[in-house]
Design a protein around this motif. Sequence first.
Motif, PDB file in Angstrom:
ATOM      1  N   ARG A  38      42.101  34.901  38.212  1.00 29.46           N
ATOM      2  CA  ARG A  38      42.098  35.525  39.530  1.00 29.46           C
ATOM      3  C   ARG A  38      40.789  35.230  40.238  1.00 29.46           C
ATOM      4  NH1 ARG A  38      41.553  42.033  38.064  1.00 29.46           N
ATOM      5  NH2 ARG A  38      39.368  41.962  37.410  1.00 29.46           N
ATOM      6  N   VAL A  48      41.917  35.851  33.220  1.00 23.04           N
ATOM      7  CA  VAL A  48      42.513  37.158  32.951  1.00 23.04           C
ATOM      8  C   VAL A  48      43.107  37.174  31.544  1.00 23.04           C
ATOM      9  CG1 VAL A  48      44.299  38.809  33.605  1.00 23.04           C
ATOM     10  CG2 VAL A  48      43.006  37.592  35.383  1.00 23.04           C
ATOM     11  N   MET A  63      40.133  43.125  30.263  1.00 17.40           N
ATOM     12  CA  MET A  63      41.468  42.950  30.825  1.00 17.40           C
ATOM     13  C   MET A  63      42.565  43.548  29.953  1.00 17.40           C
ATOM     14  SD  MET A  63      40.924  41.425  33.677  1.00 17.40           S
ATOM     15  CE  MET A  63      39.652  40.420  34.487  1.00 17.40           C
ATOM     16  N   ARG A  66      45.151  47.349  30.418  1.00 19.10           N
ATOM     17  CA  ARG A  66      45.869  47.530  31.679  1.00 19.10           C
ATOM     18  C   ARG A  66      46.740  46.322  32.010  1.00 19.10           C
ATOM     19  NH1 ARG A  66      43.421  47.784  36.360  1.00 19.10           N
ATOM     20  NH2 ARG A  66      41.581  46.593  35.718  1.00 19.10           N
ATOM     21  N   PHE A  67      46.389  45.159  31.482  1.00 18.23           N
ATOM     22  CA  PHE A  67      47.128  43.913  31.744  1.00 18.23           C
ATOM     23  C   PHE A  67      47.795  43.442  30.458  1.00 18.23           C
ATOM     24  CE2 PHE A  67      44.147  42.393  35.408  1.00 18.23           C
ATOM     25  CZ  PHE A  67      44.473  43.516  36.122  1.00 18.23           C
ATOM     26  N   MET A  82      50.763  44.420  35.177  1.00 17.68           N
ATOM     27  CA  MET A  82      49.504  45.055  35.546  1.00 17.68           C
ATOM     28  C   MET A  82      49.770  46.527  35.862  1.00 17.68           C
ATOM     29  SD  MET A  82      47.877  42.091  37.970  1.00 17.68           S
ATOM     30  CE  MET A  82      49.112  42.297  39.245  1.00 17.68           C
ATOM     31  N   LEU A  85      46.394  49.961  38.443  1.00 18.05           N
ATOM     32  CA  LEU A  85      45.631  49.023  39.258  1.00 18.05           C
ATOM     33  C   LEU A  85      44.534  49.719  40.049  1.00 18.05           C
ATOM     34  CD1 LEU A  85      48.550  46.725  40.343  1.00 18.05           C
ATOM     35  CD2 LEU A  85      46.482  45.984  39.147  1.00 18.05           C
ATOM     36  N   LYS A  86      43.448  48.991  40.231  1.00 18.69           N
ATOM     37  CA  LYS A  86      42.278  49.491  40.948  1.00 18.69           C
ATOM     38  C   LYS A  86      41.997  48.593  42.147  1.00 18.69           C
ATOM     39  CE  LYS A  86      40.300  50.767  36.468  1.00 18.69           C
ATOM     40  NZ  LYS A  86      39.147  50.573  35.551  1.00 18.69           N
ATOM     41  N   GLU A  88      39.439  47.053  42.841  1.00 15.81           N
ATOM     42  CA  GLU A  88      38.693  45.873  42.391  1.00 15.81           C
ATOM     43  C   GLU A  88      39.575  44.829  41.712  1.00 15.81           C
ATOM     44  OE1 GLU A  88      37.996  49.097  41.769  1.00 15.81           O
ATOM     45  OE2 GLU A  88      37.163  49.359  39.738  1.00 15.81           O
ATOM     46  N   ASP A  89      40.840  45.143  41.509  1.00 17.14           N
ATOM     47  CA  ASP A  89      41.784  44.143  41.007  1.00 17.14           C
ATOM     48  C   ASP A  89      42.328  43.270  42.138  1.00 17.14           C
ATOM     49  OD1 ASP A  89      43.028  46.646  38.785  1.00 17.14           O
ATOM     50  OD2 ASP A  89      41.743  44.949  38.257  1.00 17.14           O
ATOM     51  N   THR A  90      41.979  43.603  43.363  1.00 15.72           N
ATOM     52  CA  THR A  90      42.421  42.812  44.503  1.00 15.72           C
ATOM     53  C   THR A  90      41.890  41.392  44.387  1.00 15.72           C
ATOM     54  OG1 THR A  90      42.582  44.716  45.983  1.00 15.72           O
ATOM     55  CG2 THR A  90      42.253  42.552  47.009  1.00 15.72           C
ATOM     56  N   TYR A  93      45.838  35.735  42.430  1.00  9.70           N
ATOM     57  CA  TYR A  93      46.092  35.490  41.014  1.00  9.70           C
ATOM     58  C   TYR A  93      46.737  34.118  40.859  1.00  9.70           C
ATOM     59  CZ  TYR A  93      44.753  40.203  39.786  1.00  9.70           C
ATOM     60  OH  TYR A  93      44.031  41.363  39.575  1.00  9.70           O
TER      61      TYR A  93
END
Length: 124
Positions: A38, A48, A63, A66-67, A82, A85-86, A88-90, A93
């Motif tokens: 990402r 990731v 990672m 959550r992933f 995923m 999500l937060k 900061e995961d923006t 990908y």
Amino acid sequence: QVQVVESGGGLVRAGGSLRLSCAASGDIFSLNTMGWSRQAPGRQRESVASISSSGYTTYAEGMEGRFTISRDNAKNTIYLEMSSLKPEDTAVYYCNAVLTRIQGGRLTGPVNYWGQGTQVTVSS
């Protein structure tokens, strides 16, 4: 030719979930390791997770949990589940596929192919 195509990105609220898909197609003789990376705005691309053809998985630090990466060899497709999500995961990908091509009976590779990416946006 070979195509690597990601799908499943979108806009989700913090705490939500998304599942990304990546399919490889074309003149593929063998498909080896596939993975997800990402790239967030203004930052370098980061790994990731990856998964081998036999299903062995590796995750970048922070990672796992959550992933979750998985694979369907019959469909030449991998997935990235995923959750939690937060913002900061923006990121965009990207999927990559290491494969050997067959063209006119001739093998080429292994070569690493990248998809065009799919945008994931997590709102706060």
